[in-house]
Design an enzyme around this catalytic site. Structure first.
Site, PDB file in Angstrom:
ATOM      1  N   GLU A  27       4.776  -8.617  -0.294  1.00 57.43           N
ATOM      2  CA  GLU A  27       4.293  -7.752  -1.370  1.00 57.43           C
ATOM      3  C   GLU A  27       5.154  -7.863  -2.637  1.00 57.43           C
ATOM      4  O   GLU A  27       5.090  -7.004  -3.512  1.00 57.43           O
ATOM      5  CB  GLU A  27       4.213  -6.303  -0.879  1.00 57.43           C
ATOM      6  CG  GLU A  27       3.132  -6.129   0.179  1.00 57.43           C
ATOM      7  CD  GLU A  27       2.925  -4.693   0.606  1.00 57.43           C
ATOM      8  OE1 GLU A  27       3.648  -3.789   0.147  1.00 57.43           O
ATOM      9  OE2 GLU A  27       2.014  -4.468   1.432  1.00 57.43           O
ATOM     10  N   GLU A  84       1.870   4.200   8.544  1.00 58.09           N
ATOM     11  CA  GLU A  84       2.726   3.776   7.434  1.00 58.09           C
ATOM     12  C   GLU A  84       2.610   2.275   7.199  1.00 58.09           C
ATOM     13  O   GLU A  84       2.424   1.839   6.072  1.00 58.09           O
ATOM     14  CB  GLU A  84       4.182   4.165   7.706  1.00 58.09           C
ATOM     15  CG  GLU A  84       5.147   3.747   6.632  1.00 58.09           C
ATOM     16  CD  GLU A  84       4.946   4.467   5.301  1.00 58.09           C
ATOM     17  OE1 GLU A  84       5.456   3.955   4.294  1.00 58.09           O
ATOM     18  OE2 GLU A  84       4.292   5.527   5.256  1.00 58.09           O
ATOM     19  N   VAL A  88       1.845  -7.910  11.025  1.00 60.47           N
ATOM     20  CA  VAL A  88       1.835  -8.987  12.013  1.00 60.47           C
ATOM     21  C   VAL A  88       2.577 -10.161  11.395  1.00 60.47           C
ATOM     22  O   VAL A  88       2.372 -10.491  10.224  1.00 60.47           O
ATOM     23  CB  VAL A  88       0.392  -9.383  12.392  1.00 60.47           C
ATOM     24  CG1 VAL A  88       0.377 -10.594  13.327  1.00 60.47           C
ATOM     25  CG2 VAL A  88      -0.331  -8.212  13.032  1.00 60.47           C
ATOM     26  N   GLY A  94      -4.440 -13.565  12.602  1.00 60.59           N
ATOM     27  CA  GLY A  94      -5.692 -14.181  13.017  1.00 60.59           C
ATOM     28  C   GLY A  94      -5.819 -14.358  14.516  1.00 60.59           C
ATOM     29  O   GLY A  94      -6.788 -14.946  14.994  1.00 60.59           O
ATOM     30  N   GLY A  96      -5.707 -11.695  16.708  1.00 59.75           N
ATOM     31  CA  GLY A  96      -6.127 -10.439  17.322  1.00 59.75           C
ATOM     32  C   GLY A  96      -5.013  -9.414  17.485  1.00 59.75           C
ATOM     33  O   GLY A  96      -5.260  -8.308  17.980  1.00 59.75           O
ATOM     34  N   GLY A  98      -3.280  -7.795  15.103  1.00 61.42           N
ATOM     35  CA  GLY A  98      -3.506  -6.667  14.201  1.00 61.42           C
ATOM     36  C   GLY A  98      -4.540  -5.709  14.750  1.00 61.42           C
ATOM     37  O   GLY A  98      -4.353  -4.489  14.711  1.00 61.42           O
ATOM     38  N   ASN A 125      -5.722  -6.324  -1.501  1.00 59.09           N
ATOM     39  CA  ASN A 125      -5.697  -6.837  -0.138  1.00 59.09           C
ATOM     40  C   ASN A 125      -7.120  -6.763   0.432  1.00 59.09           C
ATOM     41  O   ASN A 125      -7.439  -5.941   1.285  1.00 59.09           O
ATOM     42  CB  ASN A 125      -4.707  -6.047   0.720  1.00 59.09           C
ATOM     43  CG  ASN A 125      -4.438  -6.708   2.049  1.00 59.09           C
ATOM     44  OD1 ASN A 125      -5.198  -7.554   2.504  1.00 59.09           O
ATOM     45  ND2 ASN A 125      -3.361  -6.302   2.692  1.00 59.09           N
ATOM     46  N   TYR A 132     -10.737  -2.846   7.548  1.00 56.21           N
ATOM     47  CA  TYR A 132     -10.794  -1.404   7.764  1.00 56.21           C
ATOM     48  C   TYR A 132     -12.217  -0.870   7.624  1.00 56.21           C
ATOM     49  O   TYR A 132     -12.664  -0.047   8.423  1.00 56.21           O
ATOM     50  CB  TYR A 132      -9.855  -0.671   6.802  1.00 56.21           C
ATOM     51  CG  TYR A 132      -8.393  -1.000   7.032  1.00 56.21           C
ATOM     52  CD1 TYR A 132      -7.859  -1.057   8.317  1.00 56.21           C
ATOM     53  CD2 TYR A 132      -7.539  -1.247   5.966  1.00 56.21           C
ATOM     54  CE1 TYR A 132      -6.529  -1.353   8.534  1.00 56.21           C
ATOM     55  CE2 TYR A 132      -6.189  -1.542   6.182  1.00 56.21           C
ATOM     56  CZ  TYR A 132      -5.695  -1.589   7.466  1.00 56.21           C
ATOM     57  OH  TYR A 132      -4.372  -1.882   7.671  1.00 56.21           O
TER      58      TYR A 132
END
Length: 163
Positions: A27, A84, A88, A94, A96, A98, A125, A132
């Site tokens: 970030e 919070e 990964v 990629g 799975g 997460g 993002n 989500y």
């Protein structure tokens, strides 16, 4: 790669911090992390921890993902869970991991009978936002995250004669 999702222990906190630092670099905030392994141990373990951290533990590579959560209280909803960070290891995205961590957080919240799980996602993002939304979460576009860091608090209080 096989992995197990479990609650973090004190011995995991150095790996947790490595992933937090990886996120900060991703970030573009490589110097922003102030928390230490000792902080994570002190606040994330023991009888009444301030947070719960789930880890994805691979027998081959150790900790490859984390999801750090804590309880909050909403005047509208009551007890809630705040996610919070969900991180990964970049080389393991990629696979799975997460989704497994995310599912564990949702299950944790459900088992604790909370009325809401909440978290923040940066607006650029797009992958996470899509992830989500596809899971049934509502991404609120008209709310802004507000923060005041320690120096800001100090100045605010000093200006008001509190310190």
């Amino acid at each position: 790669m096989s992995y197990t999702i479990r609650k973090a222990e004190a011995s995991d906190m150095a790996s947790v911090l490595r992933l937090v630092n990886e996120l900060a670099i991703h970030e573009n905030e490589p110097d922003a992390v102030e928390v230490t392994v000792d902080d994570l141990i002190a606040h994330g373990t023991g009888e009444n921890p301030d947070f719960t951290c789930f880890v994805a533990d691979s027998a081959e590579e150790g900790i490859v993902g984390i999801a750090l959560t804590y309880f909050r209280f909403s005047t509208w909803k009551g007890k809630t869970v705040h996610l919070e960070d969900l991180v990964v290891k970049e080389s393991k995205r990629g696979e799975g991991i997460g989704m497994a961590l995310y599912s564990e957080v949702i299950n944790f919240a459900y088992e604790h009978d909370v009325r809401r799980v909440e978290w923040v996602v940066v607006d650029d993002n797009h992958g996470a936002i899509g992830f989500y939304e596809a899971s049934g979460a509502h991404v609120m576009k008209n709310w802004h995250t507000v923060q005041m860091h320690k120096e800001g608090m100090k100045k605010f209080l000093k200006d008001r004669g509190k310190i």
